[in-house]
Design a protein around this motif. Structure first.
Motif, short mmCIF file in Angstrom:
data_model
loop_
_atom_site.label_atom_id
_atom_site.label_comp_id
_atom_site.label_asym_id
_atom_site.label_seq_id
_atom_site.Cartn_x
_atom_site.Cartn_y
_atom_site.Cartn_z
N GLY A 28 53.05 38.94 36.96
CA GLY A 28 51.85 38.85 38.18
C GLY A 28 50.48 38.45 38.05
O GLY A 28 50.38 37.81 37.33
N ARG A 53 44.71 28.44 45.53
CA ARG A 53 45.06 29.93 44.90
C ARG A 53 44.56 30.82 44.04
O ARG A 53 44.08 31.87 44.10
N ASP A 82 48.18 41.28 38.49
CA ASP A 82 47.39 42.51 38.30
C ASP A 82 48.12 43.84 37.35
O ASP A 82 48.10 45.04 37.69
N ILE A 83 49.28 43.19 36.84
CA ILE A 83 50.09 43.86 36.16
C ILE A 83 49.28 45.05 35.18
O ILE A 83 49.38 46.27 34.87
N LYS A 127 54.55 31.40 34.01
CA LYS A 127 54.71 32.79 33.66
C LYS A 127 56.21 33.25 33.88
O LYS A 127 56.63 34.17 33.06
N ASP A 180 43.12 34.38 44.44
CA ASP A 180 43.43 35.46 43.36
C ASP A 180 42.21 35.89 42.56
O ASP A 180 41.97 37.30 42.31
N ARG A 188 49.50 45.34 49.23
CA ARG A 188 49.63 45.68 47.76
C ARG A 188 50.07 46.92 47.27
O ARG A 188 50.81 47.04 46.46
N ALA A 220 57.23 36.81 43.59
CA ALA A 220 58.60 36.75 44.25
C ALA A 220 58.52 37.85 45.41
O ALA A 220 58.70 37.74 46.66
N ARG A 246 55.79 36.76 47.75
CA ARG A 246 56.26 35.54 48.57
C ARG A 246 57.26 36.01 49.66
O ARG A 246 57.37 35.55 50.72
N ALA A 261 48.82 38.52 50.22
CA ALA A 261 48.51 39.23 48.84
C ALA A 261 47.35 39.83 49.09
O ALA A 261 47.01 40.74 48.21
N SER A 294 48.42 30.91 38.63
CA SER A 294 49.47 30.48 39.19
C SER A 294 50.16 29.41 38.62
O SER A 294 49.19 28.58 38.13
N VAL A 307 50.98 32.68 50.99
CA VAL A 307 51.15 33.97 50.20
C VAL A 307 49.92 34.55 49.78
O VAL A 307 49.79 35.92 49.80
N SER A 308 48.75 33.87 49.46
CA SER A 308 47.58 34.39 49.10
C SER A 308 46.98 35.28 50.05
O SER A 308 46.07 36.06 49.76
N ARG A 360 39.66 37.70 45.50
CA ARG A 360 39.84 38.89 46.69
C ARG A 360 39.37 40.31 46.14
O ARG A 360 39.29 40.67 44.89
N ARG A 368 60.38 29.51 47.72
CA ARG A 368 59.49 28.78 46.90
C ARG A 368 59.01 27.55 47.36
O ARG A 368 58.35 26.44 46.96
O1 DC Z 1 53.52 34.10 40.89
P1 DC Z 1 53.28 33.56 42.25
O2 DC Z 1 53.00 32.25 42.35
O3 DC Z 1 55.01 33.62 42.49
O4 DC Z 1 52.54 34.50 42.97
C1 DC Z 1 52.58 34.25 44.68
C2 DC Z 1 51.28 34.79 45.08
O5 DC Z 1 51.30 36.09 44.94
C3 DC Z 1 50.13 34.31 44.45
O6 DC Z 1 49.20 33.59 45.44
C4 DC Z 1 49.31 35.85 44.05
C5 DC Z 1 50.27 36.79 44.62
N1 DC Z 1 50.36 37.69 43.66
C6 DC Z 1 49.63 38.90 43.52
O7 DC Z 1 48.51 38.84 44.34
N2 DC Z 1 49.98 39.90 42.71
C7 DC Z 1 50.80 39.75 41.89
N3 DC Z 1 51.24 40.88 41.15
C8 DC Z 1 51.76 38.65 41.79
C9 DC Z 1 51.35 37.72 42.62
#
Ligand code: DC
Length: 231
Positions: free
Chosen positions: A133, A184, A135-136, A16, A188, A113, A36, A39, A107, A12, A103-104, A191, A95
């Motif tokens: 992101g 975070r 996990d893309i 990115k 991340d 998810r 986003a 979030r 998520a 984070s 948010v974590s 999890r 934001r």
């Molecule tokens: O990139 P960011 O800080 O805006 O992401 C916000 C939260 O979302 C962050 O704690 C991790 C989670 N996230 C995720 O788990 N998987 C993603 N593909 C993108 C973000």
């Protein structure tokens, strides 16, 4: 015609979004900010009192998920599309620190998810995309054409975020931001589903000491190498 997918994952507050947005604009690709999307779900949960004092009401969130409609508005001149929650532009609200702090937790919920990943694949369908992101490259698009994994020292990331918030006129404490970033990272990384990890075929970009111009040049170079290899 085969479309190109560029996956940018990483820690984070590594910048990115900034790099992904700029790259998408230069290549005339669609930019998708998946953070986003998570979030916006966190904002929904906060507004509906499904997270109170950091505790999430899991059952209620799962039931309410069907009422959560996440979409992107029409892109602005920069090619960046704001995020909408049930038709409302919530780009600014997502934001703030309250959403950043929760948010974590959201998520980590498998149903959240699943819903976001389906949506990410749907949005990317039929276009060239730069998607950022966690996990893309590992989960959402394991066959992405180009995978970048971004990292930078936590102190450097905290300072960047701090300067960003100050510039927006928001009150912030550097120490709190650093703690939030470290918390975070931890969440991340640990999890159970889709933890943050580098895909085996990802290229690592440590941008701690790089300028935005340098990292943009690095990215364009990697994209060019991909194109050259494809011909
Ligand atoms: O990139 P960011 O800080 O805006 O992401 C916000 C939260 O979302 C962050 O704690 C991790 C989670 N996230 C995720 O788990 N998987 C993603 N593909 C993108 C973000």
């Amino acid at each position: 015609m085969k479309h190109t997918i560029i996956a940018i994952d990483g820690y984070s507050s590594c910048g990115k979004s900034t790099m992904a947005k700029q790259l998408a604009k230069q290549l005339a690709f669609t930019y998708i900010d998946t953070g986003a999307m998570y979030r916006a779900v966190a904002l929904f949960a906060l507004r509906n009192h499904l997270i109170v004092d950091g505790e999430i009401n899991l059952e209620a969130l799962k039931i309410s998920l069907k009422d959560v409609k996440i979409s992107f508005c029409s892109p602005n001149a920069d090619g960046k599309a704001d995020i909408c929650l049930n038709g409302e532009n919530v780009e600014k609200e997502i934001r703030g620190m309250e959403v950043s702090n929760t948010v974590s937790i959201v998520a980590q919920v498998p149903e959240v998810r699943e819903k976001m990943i389906d949506l990410q694949r749907e949005i990317a369908n039929g276009c060239d995309v730069v998607m950022d992101g966690r996990d893309i490259g590992t989960v959402v698009f394991p066959h992405a054409d180009l995978k970048i994994f971004v990292m930078a020292d936590a102190g450097i990331r905290a300072k960047r975020r701090y300067d960003e918030l100050l510039a927006k006129g928001e009150n912030a404490s550097l120490e709190d931001i650093r703690k939030n970033i470290e918390m975070r990272d931890q969440m991340d990384l640990t999890r159970p589903i889709s933890p943050l990890r580098q895909a085996e075929d990802a290229l690592v970009l440590d941008n701690g000491l790089m300028t935005i111009e340098e990292q943009n040049a690095w990215l364009l170079n990697k994209y060019q190498e991909l194109k050259d290899a494809q011909h």
